[in-house]
Structures are given as C-alpha cells and as structure tokens.
Motif scaffolding. Structure first.
Motif, PDB file in Angstrom:
ATOM      1  N   LEU A   1       1.434  -6.270   6.154  1.00 26.19           N
ATOM      2  CA  LEU A   1       0.134  -5.833   5.655  1.00 26.19           C
ATOM      3  C   LEU A   1      -0.018  -4.324   5.731  1.00 26.19           C
ATOM      4  CD1 LEU A   1      -2.290  -8.548   7.049  1.00 26.19           C
ATOM      5  CD2 LEU A   1      -1.574  -8.194   4.696  1.00 26.19           C
ATOM      6  N   GLU A   2       0.655  -3.703   6.670  1.00 23.67           N
ATOM      7  CA  GLU A   2       0.587  -2.252   6.764  1.00 23.67           C
ATOM      8  C   GLU A   2       1.245  -1.595   5.562  1.00 23.67           C
ATOM      9  OE1 GLU A   2       2.353  -1.276  10.489  1.00 23.67           O
ATOM     10  OE2 GLU A   2       0.635  -1.928  11.663  1.00 23.67           O
ATOM     11  N   LYS A   3       2.212  -2.273   4.978  1.00 26.51           N
ATOM     12  CA  LYS A   3       2.920  -1.696   3.831  1.00 26.51           C
ATOM     13  C   LYS A   3       2.139  -1.867   2.528  1.00 26.51           C
ATOM     14  CE  LYS A   3       7.596  -1.766   5.544  1.00 26.51           C
ATOM     15  NZ  LYS A   3       8.974  -1.938   5.179  1.00 26.51           N
ATOM     16  N   ILE A   4       1.095  -2.729   2.540  1.00 22.40           N
ATOM     17  CA  ILE A   4       0.284  -2.932   1.342  1.00 22.40           C
ATOM     18  C   ILE A   4      -0.794  -1.855   1.319  1.00 22.40           C
ATOM     19  CG2 ILE A   4      -1.277  -4.511   0.164  1.00 22.40           C
ATOM     20  CD1 ILE A   4       0.209  -6.798   1.486  1.00 22.40           C
ATOM     21  N   SER A   5      -0.981  -1.254   0.174  1.00 20.53           N
ATOM     22  CA  SER A   5      -1.942  -0.157   0.066  1.00 20.53           C
ATOM     23  C   SER A   5      -3.378  -0.693   0.096  1.00 20.53           C
ATOM     24  CB  SER A   5      -1.709   0.635  -1.211  1.00 20.53           C
ATOM     25  OG  SER A   5      -2.107  -0.128  -2.327  1.00 20.53           O
ATOM     26  N   ARG A   6      -4.315   0.194   0.354  1.00 19.95           N
ATOM     27  CA  ARG A   6      -5.723  -0.191   0.402  1.00 19.95           C
ATOM     28  C   ARG A   6      -6.205  -0.695  -0.945  1.00 19.95           C
ATOM     29  NH1 ARG A   6      -9.270   3.883   4.043  1.00 19.95           N
ATOM     30  NH2 ARG A   6      -9.447   2.386   5.733  1.00 19.95           N
ATOM     31  N   LEU A   7      -5.739  -0.069  -2.013  1.00 21.97           N
ATOM     32  CA  LEU A   7      -6.145  -0.481  -3.352  1.00 21.97           C
ATOM     33  C   LEU A   7      -5.695  -1.915  -3.626  1.00 21.97           C
ATOM     34  CD1 LEU A   7      -7.369   0.228  -6.100  1.00 21.97           C
ATOM     35  CD2 LEU A   7      -5.128   1.071  -6.787  1.00 21.97           C
ATOM     36  N   GLU A   8      -4.478  -2.249  -3.228  1.00 26.18           N
ATOM     37  CA  GLU A   8      -3.981  -3.606  -3.427  1.00 26.18           C
ATOM     38  C   GLU A   8      -4.799  -4.602  -2.610  1.00 26.18           C
ATOM     39  OE1 GLU A   8       0.064  -2.963  -2.272  1.00 26.18           O
ATOM     40  OE2 GLU A   8       0.741  -2.739  -4.350  1.00 26.18           O
ATOM     41  N   LYS A   9      -5.150  -4.228  -1.377  1.00 21.33           N
ATOM     42  CA  LYS A   9      -5.963  -5.113  -0.540  1.00 21.33           C
ATOM     43  C   LYS A   9      -7.331  -5.329  -1.175  1.00 21.33           C
ATOM     44  CE  LYS A   9      -3.826  -3.823   3.844  1.00 21.33           C
ATOM     45  NZ  LYS A   9      -4.020  -3.142   5.138  1.00 21.33           N
ATOM     46  N   ILE A  10      -7.924  -4.264  -1.703  1.00 18.55           N
ATOM     47  CA  ILE A  10      -9.229  -4.376  -2.344  1.00 18.55           C
ATOM     48  C   ILE A  10      -9.140  -5.247  -3.591  1.00 18.55           C
ATOM     49  CG2 ILE A  10     -10.990  -3.061  -3.603  1.00 18.55           C
ATOM     50  CD1 ILE A  10     -10.499  -0.791  -1.570  1.00 18.55           C
ATOM     51  N   LEU A  11      -8.100  -5.054  -4.375  1.00 17.01           N
ATOM     52  CA  LEU A  11      -7.922  -5.865  -5.592  1.00 17.01           C
ATOM     53  C   LEU A  11      -7.775  -7.336  -5.246  1.00 17.01           C
ATOM     54  CD1 LEU A  11      -5.584  -3.629  -7.787  1.00 17.01           C
ATOM     55  CD2 LEU A  11      -7.989  -4.163  -8.162  1.00 17.01           C
ATOM     56  N   VAL A  12      -7.012  -7.645  -4.223  1.00 15.70           N
ATOM     57  CA  VAL A  12      -6.828  -9.044  -3.817  1.00 15.70           C
ATOM     58  C   VAL A  12      -8.149  -9.618  -3.319  1.00 15.70           C
ATOM     59  CG1 VAL A  12      -5.718 -10.529  -2.109  1.00 15.70           C
ATOM     60  CG2 VAL A  12      -4.362  -8.856  -3.350  1.00 15.70           C
ATOM     61  N   ALA A  13      -8.899  -8.842  -2.549  1.00 11.71           N
ATOM     62  CA  ALA A  13     -10.190  -9.314  -2.042  1.00 11.71           C
ATOM     63  C   ALA A  13     -11.164  -9.564  -3.194  1.00 11.71           C
ATOM     64  CB  ALA A  13     -10.768  -8.298  -1.065  1.00 11.71           C
TER      65      ALA A  13
END
Length: 135
Positions: A46-58
């Motif tokens: 999860l640390e390797k996933i960017s914030r933008l990707e996390k926001i998009l998934v959410a």
C-alpha cells in the motif's frame, strides 16, 4: 626466446588444468540470484500505491456502493407502485361488479309485470297503454 616459449607453455598448461577441473565439476548446479526477493507485506504494498490511486479506488468503491443502494431503492419504489396499481385495479373491478349488479337489480325492479302485480296488490288498476319503462 626460449624463455618466452616456456612462459607460453605454462599458460597453456594452466588453461588445460582449469578446463579439466571445469569438466570435473557438475554443470547441473543452478544459477542462484544474488538477491533474494522477499514478498512485500500488504502495508508495504500500500505504501507503493500513490495517493491519487487510493483516492480513485475509494471513489470507485463509493460509486459502486451508491449505485447498488440506488438500484435497491428504485426496485422498492417500483414494487410499491405496482402494489398500488394492483390495489386500484381491484377496487375498480369491485366497483364495476357493483355497478353491474345494481343495473341488473334496477332492470328486475322496473319490469312492467312486477309493477302491474304490485299495483293490483294495492288495489290499483293499470291501463297497459299508459305503462312505460323508465330508464
């Protein structure tokens, strides 16, 4: 020149002995990597996933959940509307049956034979030329 030939010969002998030793060692030994890759723990992944990707998934997950809830809500609304329509149709059919029953009763009560019989029972005389059916 003799010295040069002696040095060349020694290299040739060393090369031959190295080749013989290489043939004696088994060549089936697998090549092992220098670095062993250890699988990452979920937190490191999860640390390797960017914030933008996390926001998009959410946002995608929230959208899917929202669409699911909207679908359930619409189906419930449609079901309630269908139930209301069926109850109204039942009321209409009961009303039509009552209208039909009352029309039949009116027709039976307004028969000329019935009117004549009631008039005779009451002591009245009826002239059949003046008797007419009222709708």
């Amino acid at each position: 020149m003799a010295e040069l030939k002696a040095q060349d010969a020694s290299y040739e002998i060393e090369d031959e002995t190295l080749q013989e030793q290489a043939h004696l060692q088994p060549s089936d030994t697998p090549d092992r990597p220098d670095v062993v890759v250890v699988p990452l723990s979920p937190t490191r992944k999860l640390e390797k996933i960017s914030r933008l990707e996390k926001i998009l998934v959410a946002v995608l997950m929230a959208t899917l959940i929202g669409l699911g809830l909207l679908t359930i809500s619409l189906r419930t609304t449609i079901s309630e509307a269908e139930q209301d329509v069926s109850s109204l149709q039942e009321n209409v059919s009961q009303g039509q049956a009552e209208v039909t029953r009352l029309q039949q009763e009116k027709n039976e009560l307004s028969k000329s034979e019935r009117i004549q019989k009631i008039a005779e029972d009451k002591g009245l005389s009826i002239d059949s030329e003046h008797l007419r059916k009222v709708n």
